[in-house]
Design a protein around this motif. Structure first.
Motif, short mmCIF file in Angstrom:
data_model
loop_
_atom_site.label_atom_id
_atom_site.label_comp_id
_atom_site.label_asym_id
_atom_site.label_seq_id
_atom_site.Cartn_x
_atom_site.Cartn_y
_atom_site.Cartn_z
N GLN A 104 3.77 1.68 -1.38
CA GLN A 104 4.24 1.84 -2.79
C GLN A 104 3.24 2.14 -3.69
OE1 GLN A 104 7.28 1.42 -3.94
NE2 GLN A 104 6.73 1.89 -5.95
N LYS A 105 2.10 1.79 -3.39
CA LYS A 105 1.01 2.23 -4.23
C LYS A 105 0.81 3.80 -4.01
CE LYS A 105 -4.13 1.50 -5.08
NZ LYS A 105 -5.35 0.67 -4.63
N GLU B 179 0.88 -1.23 -0.19
CA GLU B 179 -0.16 0.11 0.17
C GLU B 179 0.80 1.14 0.03
OE1 GLU B 179 -3.80 -1.87 2.45
OE2 GLU B 179 -2.54 -0.45 3.37
N GLU C 71 3.54 5.61 -5.60
CA GLU C 71 3.20 5.94 -7.08
C GLU C 71 2.21 6.89 -7.45
OE1 GLU C 71 2.55 1.92 -8.33
OE2 GLU C 71 4.67 1.36 -8.25
#
Length: 330
Positions: free
Chosen positions: A178-179, A176, A182
């Motif tokens: 990393q999401k 999450e 991004e």
């Protein structure tokens, strides 16, 4: 309140009762209404008749400033950077241009400068490059000093899984994060907001806990990246400004979460909700209902966690509200 610059006379800054009631005083004390004090650090250097002004002479961890660029010629392209991150400019309201500049045909461009909550103190260069409509090029440069923020420490007791997650929970939390990285990496090139930013709950004028260093179940954890608003479960939560909903789902730490893209690298986050009133892909207006206060995720009780990132910098969201209100009155 008075603002003093070395080698210059003392100038008086008047603070209205309305500004005080709006919770702006901490921002004023940080120097946002003393732009002349920048000369005590280093005046911006420009070519081609440009003028660059920062809304404060220096910044602190988690703070937010405005860079304002003035030109007597029309601008066709403008780029900027600070701390290896882009600065994204928008044209000032025509009424602001007329009020602030006596120069005929003058242009005013503005950009938000965000200082991440954990940015190391030091002096960092800020640069702007401009191409005029007639093809001329010009530049500006400045040094913006960052000082350490002053944040309290608090000890909290939360469920063990939010301090010592099992392997599956830890993997989920990493995915999450990393999401979200991004998501915040994307910069919508248009300004989606209009006018002032506002608080996400009706009747509130300040938030708490931003930047606090937290001890959870006796273990040191990352600082608190947003402002908290204690409220009853089910209290309506409203969009701080118009924009595009890019996330509306349950996350491990922040529970039911909504994130709105306001354009030009500005995002707002609303965490621990009990219910959603929007979905990813929706467009929302300032003050539009987006959810309800809850106690989902890592919490000690029902409240709203409200966060703001500006060009990936985690900043105090209360400053976003105060800064726009103050500049509109100037």
């Amino acid at each position: 309140m008075k603002c003093r610059n070395e080698g210059s006379p003392v100038t008086e800054m008047r603070i209205s009762n309305k500004v005080l009631k709006a919770g702006v005083l901490p921002i004023l004390l940080a120097g946002l209404l003393c732009p002349g004090a920048a000369r005590a650090v280093e005046s911006p250097r420009c070519t081609g008749g440009l003028q660059l002004q920062l809304s404060a002479p220096l910044a602190s961890q988690g703070s937010l400033l405005v860079a304002e660029l003035r030109s007597s010629k029309n601008i066709s392209e403008i780029t900027g950077s600070w701390m290896d991150r882009g600065l994204y400019f928008w044209k000032a309201n025509p009424a602001v241009v007329q009020r602030r500049s006596a120069a005929r045909g003058a242009a005013i461009e503005q950009a938000l400068v965000g200082v991440d909550l954990e940015k190391a103190p030091g002096a960092y260069p800020l640069t702007v490059a401009v191409t005029m409509e007639n093809g001329d090029h010009a530049t500006c440069s400045a040094i913006l000093a960052v000082r350490a923020g002053k944040f309290a420490t608090e000890s909290l007791k939360v469920e063990k899984q939010f301090v010592e997650p099992n392997e599956k929970q830890a993997a989920r939390a990493v995915a999450e994060q990393q999401k979200l990285r991004e998501l915040f990496d994307h910069v919508t090139p248009e300004k989606l907001w209009r006018g002032d930013f506002q608080f996400p709950l009706k009747g509130v004028t300040k938030g708490t806990n931003f930047g606090k260093r937290r001890i959870l179940n006796g273990q040191a954890r990352s600082p608190h990246t947003g402002a908290d608003f204690p409220a009853l479960t089910g209290t309506p939560v409203y969009a701080t400004q118009s924009g595009h909903v890019v996330l509306a789902e349950e996350l491990y730490f922040s529970g039911n979460t909504v994130i709105i893209d306001h354009g030009l690298g500005v995002y707002s986050l609303y965490g621990h909700l009990s219910a959603f009133d929007v979905a990813a892909g929706d467009d929302v207006k300032a003050g539009g209902l987006i959810g309800k206060v809850g106690a989902t995720g890592r919490v000690t009780g029902p409240h709203l966690h409200w966060g703001v990132t500006v060009n990936k910098a985690r900043v105090n969201p209360v400053q976003l509200v105060a800064l726009f209100r103050v500049r509109r009155k100037q």
